[in-house]
Design a protein around this motif. Structure first.
Motif, mmCIF file in Angstrom:
data_model
loop_
_atom_site.group_PDB
_atom_site.id
_atom_site.type_symbol
_atom_site.label_atom_id
_atom_site.label_comp_id
_atom_site.label_asym_id
_atom_site.label_seq_id
_atom_site.Cartn_x
_atom_site.Cartn_y
_atom_site.Cartn_z
ATOM 1 N N SER A 79 0.819 -1.217 0.000
ATOM 2 C CA SER A 79 0.000 0.000 0.000
ATOM 3 C C SER A 79 0.851 1.265 0.000
ATOM 4 N N GLU A 80 2.105 1.161 0.483
ATOM 5 C CA GLU A 80 3.009 2.310 0.468
ATOM 6 C C GLU A 80 3.614 2.546 -0.908
ATOM 7 N N LYS A 81 3.872 1.457 -1.613
ATOM 8 C CA LYS A 81 4.667 1.532 -2.834
ATOM 9 C C LYS A 81 3.838 1.618 -4.106
ATOM 10 N N MET A 82 2.690 0.950 -4.108
ATOM 11 C CA MET A 82 1.907 0.852 -5.341
ATOM 12 C C MET A 82 0.925 2.016 -5.460
ATOM 13 N N LYS A 83 0.897 2.625 -6.623
ATOM 14 C CA LYS A 83 -0.014 3.748 -6.866
ATOM 15 C C LYS A 83 -1.455 3.272 -7.040
ATOM 16 N N ASP A 84 -1.615 2.055 -7.547
ATOM 17 C CA ASP A 84 -2.939 1.484 -7.768
ATOM 18 C C ASP A 84 -3.412 0.798 -6.489
ATOM 19 N N ALA A 85 -4.257 1.467 -5.720
ATOM 20 C CA ALA A 85 -4.712 0.927 -4.438
ATOM 21 C C ALA A 85 -5.485 -0.373 -4.609
ATOM 22 N N ALA A 86 -6.276 -0.464 -5.680
ATOM 23 C CA ALA A 86 -7.061 -1.676 -5.922
ATOM 24 C C ALA A 86 -6.145 -2.868 -6.187
ATOM 25 N N ALA A 87 -5.074 -2.638 -6.948
ATOM 26 C CA ALA A 87 -4.110 -3.715 -7.231
ATOM 27 C C ALA A 87 -3.383 -4.142 -5.965
ATOM 28 N N ALA A 88 -3.076 -3.182 -5.110
ATOM 29 C CA ALA A 88 -2.382 -3.492 -3.849
ATOM 30 C C ALA A 88 -3.253 -4.367 -2.953
ATOM 31 N N LYS A 89 -4.556 -4.126 -2.966
ATOM 32 C CA LYS A 89 -5.467 -4.903 -2.121
ATOM 33 C C LYS A 89 -5.605 -6.345 -2.593
ATOM 34 N N GLU A 90 -5.264 -6.601 -3.847
ATOM 35 C CA GLU A 90 -5.325 -7.972 -4.365
ATOM 36 C C GLU A 90 -4.171 -8.831 -3.854
ATOM 37 N N LEU A 91 -3.144 -8.186 -3.328
ATOM 38 C CA LEU A 91 -1.955 -8.909 -2.881
ATOM 39 C C LEU A 91 -2.098 -9.346 -1.428
ATOM 40 N N ILE A 92 -1.607 -10.544 -1.138
ATOM 41 C CA ILE A 92 -1.620 -11.075 0.223
ATOM 42 C C ILE A 92 -0.214 -10.994 0.796
ATOM 43 N N ASP A 93 -0.115 -10.429 1.977
ATOM 44 C CA ASP A 93 1.171 -10.163 2.621
ATOM 45 C C ASP A 93 1.612 -11.347 3.478
ATOM 46 N N HIS A 94 2.809 -11.847 3.194
ATOM 47 C CA HIS A 94 3.415 -12.894 4.011
ATOM 48 C C HIS A 94 4.697 -12.300 4.599
ATOM 49 N N GLN A 95 4.665 -11.909 5.868
ATOM 50 C CA GLN A 95 5.827 -11.286 6.511
ATOM 51 C C GLN A 95 6.742 -12.386 7.052
ATOM 52 N N VAL A 96 7.951 -12.456 6.512
ATOM 53 C CA VAL A 96 8.831 -13.583 6.834
ATOM 54 C C VAL A 96 10.002 -13.206 7.744
ATOM 55 N N ALA A 97 10.256 -11.914 7.926
ATOM 56 C CA ALA A 97 11.391 -11.505 8.759
ATOM 57 C C ALA A 97 11.373 -9.988 8.924
ATOM 58 N N VAL A 98 12.349 -9.495 9.667
ATOM 59 C CA VAL A 98 12.586 -8.055 9.808
ATOM 60 C C VAL A 98 13.998 -7.777 9.307
ATOM 61 N N VAL A 99 14.170 -6.666 8.579
ATOM 62 C CA VAL A 99 15.487 -6.273 8.094
ATOM 63 C C VAL A 99 15.825 -4.895 8.644
ATOM 64 N N ALA A 100 17.062 -4.721 9.048
ATOM 65 C CA ALA A 100 17.547 -3.411 9.483
ATOM 66 C C ALA A 100 18.494 -2.869 8.429
ATOM 67 N N ILE A 101 18.463 -1.562 8.232
ATOM 68 C CA ILE A 101 19.294 -0.898 7.228
ATOM 69 C C ILE A 101 20.271 0.031 7.935
ATOM 70 N N ALA A 102 21.534 -0.031 7.532
ATOM 71 C CA ALA A 102 22.560 0.819 8.136
ATOM 72 C C ALA A 102 23.243 1.663 7.067
ATOM 73 N N ALA A 103 23.570 2.905 7.428
ATOM 74 C CA ALA A 103 24.429 3.712 6.560
ATOM 75 C C ALA A 103 25.822 3.105 6.604
ATOM 76 N N VAL A 104 26.454 2.952 5.442
ATOM 77 C CA VAL A 104 27.784 2.350 5.379
ATOM 78 C C VAL A 104 28.716 3.278 4.609
#
Length: 308
Positions: free
Chosen positions: A107-132
């Motif tokens: 829902s954050e990335k896709m401009k088409d809200a209807a298309a985003a709602k068709e997708l099912i979310d499977h959250q598999v982990a957490v990722v952290a991002i670091a400045a390098v």
């Protein structure tokens, strides 16, 4: 008389054996079982191809788990491609792939809200991002404001943030990148424009290589890519470590999503279910520098708000 009795007994035994054989035959499947009334476990053999694309931050984990899944299921092929979260979401929505890997909510990335709602979310982990940074720049900590000033071009030399007298070279990700979206949202607090003279790469692996080899370089990477070749700097004095992410002290993190368009097919579902097993969550996820989502002491919703 004895001979007749013996012959009769022989014929009776033969008839009984014949009846037993007929009783044990499974007429519906053509197979035989030892006991028609016994409980039997149905074995399903998985087959088919799974194509996953998208986040390069998630790619190393999906590749490793995919190989293990293929080892366990010889009839299945799992292929993993990068391209960034936006690419993964677009391709799974369009039906080109079975799984779209993403560092951000659809829902954050896709401009088409209807298309985003068709997708099912499977959250598999957490990722952290670091400045390098390139290890030679001489900087170990950067504040939020310093990072903003660097990525917006206000600070162009490392000496202005207590580093060497050396020009800053930004190694950025494209706008389709979920890693970039996560870094901008939770480290910078703002979106940035691509600056003249900056380098843009669509692969985390290439970003790592360039930061390692380019004097004065700065970029950002998932913890799964970190080693002694690049220097991960502190954010507001806080190290980018698993423990700091879990506790909520380090804020630059996101869920890793594996999206499907509607309910997945049997083979894809089995792969996603395997991802959530203890073997993977407490093994591969931890081994590669990701964090099992169920270990987080804080949660984050689609708007970015954090709750305990």
């Amino acid at each position: 008389m004895k001979l007749k009795k013996l012959l009769l007994l022989t014929l009776t035994l033969a008839f009984a054996v014949s009846l037993a054989a007929c009783g044990n035959k499974d007429n519906t499947s053509g197979t035989t079982t030892t006991d028609k009334n016994a409980d039997s476990a149905e074995t399903t053999t998985l087959s088919g191809s799974i194509l996953a694309s998208g986040s390069t931050a998630l790619q190393p984990l999906v590749e490793q788990v995919g190989k293990k899944f293929m080892d366990k299921n010889s009839g299945v092929s799992v292929q993993v491609q990068g391209g960034g979260s936006g690419t993964g979401l677009t391709q799974v929505s369009g039906g080109q792939v079975q799984i779209g890997n993403s560092d951000v909510f659809a829902s954050e990335k896709m401009k088409d809200a209807a298309a985003a709602k068709e997708l099912i979310d499977h959250q598999v982990a957490v990722v952290a991002i670091a400045a390098v940074v390139n290890p030679e720049v001489g900087v170990t900590n950067l504040t939020k404001q310093q990072l903003v000033d660097i990525f917006t071009g206000k600070i162009t030399n490392w000496k202005d943030v207590q580093g060497k007298d050396q020009a800053i070279v930004i190694v950025n990700r494209p706008s389709s990148s979920g890693t970039r979206a996560t870094f901008e949202k939770f480290a910078l607090g703002t979106k940035t424009e691509d600056l003249k003279g900056s380098i843009q790469e669509d692969s985390s692996g290439t970003v790592k290589k360039l930061v390692t080899e380019t004097p004065g370089a700065i970029g950002y990477l998932a913890l799964s890519y970190l080693d002694d070749k690049v220097k991960a700097v502190q954010y507001e004095g806080v190290d980018a470590t698993v423990d700091n992410v879990i506790s909520g002290k380090y804020p630059v993190w996101a869920y890793e999503h594996m999206y499907t368009k509607g309910e997945p097919d049997a083979t894809t579902k089995a792969f996603l279910d395997y991802f959530m097993t203890d073997e993977v969550q407490n093994g591969d996820v931890v081994e590669l520098g990701y964090i099992p989502a169920n270990k987080m002491q804080v949660k984050r919703d689609e708007t970015g708000n954090v709750t305990k």
